[in-house]
Design a protein around this motif. Structure first.
Motif, short mmCIF file in Angstrom:
data_model
loop_
_atom_site.label_atom_id
_atom_site.label_comp_id
_atom_site.label_asym_id
_atom_site.label_seq_id
_atom_site.Cartn_x
_atom_site.Cartn_y
_atom_site.Cartn_z
N ALA A 72 0.83 -1.20 0.00
CA ALA A 72 0.00 0.00 0.00
C ALA A 72 0.87 1.25 0.00
CB ALA A 72 -0.92 0.00 1.22
N ALA A 73 0.30 2.36 -0.47
CA ALA A 73 1.03 3.62 -0.50
C ALA A 73 1.55 4.00 0.88
CB ALA A 73 0.13 4.73 -1.05
N ARG A 74 0.76 3.74 1.91
CA ARG A 74 1.16 4.10 3.28
C ARG A 74 2.34 3.29 3.79
NH1 ARG A 74 -3.54 1.17 3.63
NH2 ARG A 74 -3.37 -0.85 4.71
N ASP A 75 2.67 2.17 3.09
CA ASP A 75 3.76 1.31 3.54
C ASP A 75 5.12 1.80 3.08
OD1 ASP A 75 1.89 -0.40 4.70
OD2 ASP A 75 1.69 -1.60 2.86
N ALA A 76 5.18 2.66 2.07
CA ALA A 76 6.46 3.15 1.56
C ALA A 76 7.22 3.88 2.66
CB ALA A 76 6.25 4.07 0.36
N ARG A 77 8.52 3.65 2.74
CA ARG A 77 9.36 4.32 3.74
C ARG A 77 9.72 5.69 3.20
NH1 ARG A 77 10.95 6.02 8.01
NH2 ARG A 77 12.53 5.11 9.36
N LEU A 78 9.38 6.74 3.93
CA LEU A 78 9.60 8.11 3.47
C LEU A 78 10.81 8.72 4.15
CD1 LEU A 78 5.92 9.47 3.43
CD2 LEU A 78 7.17 8.22 1.64
N LEU A 79 11.67 9.33 3.35
CA LEU A 79 12.89 9.99 3.84
C LEU A 79 13.00 11.36 3.19
CD1 LEU A 79 15.37 7.01 3.34
CD2 LEU A 79 14.16 7.59 5.45
N SER A 80 13.89 12.17 3.75
CA SER A 80 14.17 13.49 3.19
C SER A 80 15.65 13.59 2.87
CB SER A 80 13.78 14.56 4.21
OG SER A 80 14.27 15.83 3.82
N SER A 81 15.96 14.42 1.89
CA SER A 81 17.37 14.75 1.65
C SER A 81 17.91 15.51 2.85
CB SER A 81 17.51 15.59 0.38
OG SER A 81 16.73 16.77 0.49
#
Length: 327
Positions: free
Chosen positions: A164-173
């Motif tokens: 699911a979209a909510r499962d993606a691990r989100l990071l920032s530069s």
């Protein structure tokens, strides 16, 4: 506009890699994607195969679908067909695709979600736009990636992963100027949700106009960047890279990328890119249509098994008279 968005100031940040002491990967070549018709006649842009597959190993194919605004009745898909010997990864950035397969996997892939299908020993599957998209039309934008399997896993049990979209691990530069979505693999110790047989890393990043994205990258992995939309530069030499182009990198320990100061009107969120790479399998490849094996004889066997119904059967609920020969 990508469905998965976030405030980068609230996310874990990638390390600040100094320009002068980091061994940056250089760009070996830039490839322009070619256009093909697939399935029932929808257009894709395909940067590889076309590049030397040893540079893309362990990946076999990348198809960029859209972005396109379909009118009523225009949306098309890929009806029932077989696969053996590799994995297909379909990532829907915007819009929707309905997946069904012969082992009971499937569902609606929509707005930032991913379906990961391991064909392994053999599977039949169906990827078509949902009825409401066909009826009303709408935005459609996605990517399909083929990931090879080593000889020892080509006949693995087929499996399906719904990410699911909510499962993606989100990071920032490091400076908050880029949003990175980790779909599979690991980036700087942050693990994505996709479970992989072959060690890979697969990312989707949005880099704000004028921002820089730098990231560590495993020395034993290949590395490529494909542009979904927008303008930017790659490598320490700032090689230009625009929509529909793929950069293939050489050796090193890190990647540096930078979005152009001005982005086109069709990329209002910034420079949209895929970053992917993996540990090369380094085995012979025999491929024909939907089958990828190690020898010609294995391809012949795959066709014989398909024709004999040994790669699976279309579920009765989805069968039509035109499908009888596949089941």
């Amino acid at each position: 506009m990508p469905a998965i968005t976030a405030d980068t100031l609230t996310l874990p940040r990638l390390p600040n890699l100094p320009e002068s002491v980091t061994t940056w990967r250089g760009v070996r070549r830039v490839v322009q994607a070619r256009k093909f018709l697939e399935g029932e006649g929808f257009q894709v842009r395909r940067p590889f195969p076309g590049v030397d597959l040893s540079l893309a190993d362990p990946f076999l194919l990348l198809d960029h679908m859209g972005a396109v605004e379909y009118g009523p009745g225009e949306a098309k898909g890929a009806p029932w067909h077989p696969h053996r010997g590799f994995e297909t990864v379909t990532y829907m950035i915007d819009g929707a695709m309905q997946h069904t397969d012969s082992i009971g996997g499937g569902g609606l892939i929509t707005d930032g979600s991913t379906q990961w299908m391991t064909a392994g020993a053999g599977i039949l599957h169906n990827e078509v736009p949902p009825p409401e998209l066909v009826a009303a039309g709408g935005l459609f934008h996605g990517v399909q990636l083929w990931v090879n399997l080593p000889r020892t896993l080509k006949m693995a049990q087929p499996r399906y992963q719904d990410i699911a979209a909510r499962d993606a691990r989100l990071l920032s530069s490091d400076d908050g100027g880029a949003l990175v979505r980790v779909i599979a693999g690991e980036l700087d110790g942050h693990q994505g949700p996709g479970s992989t047989y072959t060690p890979i890393t697969y990312l989707h990043a949005t880099v704000n106009a004028g921002a820089r994205l730098a990231m560590p990258w495993p020395a034993d992995f290949t590395a490529m960047v494909y542009v979904l939309s927008g303008h930017g530069t790659v490598g320490a030499q700032r090689r230009p890279l625009d929509e529909g182009q793929l950069a293939v990198f050489g050796g090193g320990e890190a990647l540096t990328l930078r979005a152009a100061d001005v982005q086109p009107v069709n990329s209002p969120t910034g420079w949209e890119i895929l970053v992917l790479g993996g540990r090369p399998i380094n085995e012979p490849i025999a491929r024909y249509g939907p089958f990828v094996m190690n020898t010609r004889q294995e391809i012949i066997q795959a066709f014989e098994d398909y024709e004999a119904g040994r790669l699976g059967k279309i579920p009765a609920a989805h069968r039509t008279s035109a499908d009888e020969k596949l089941s």
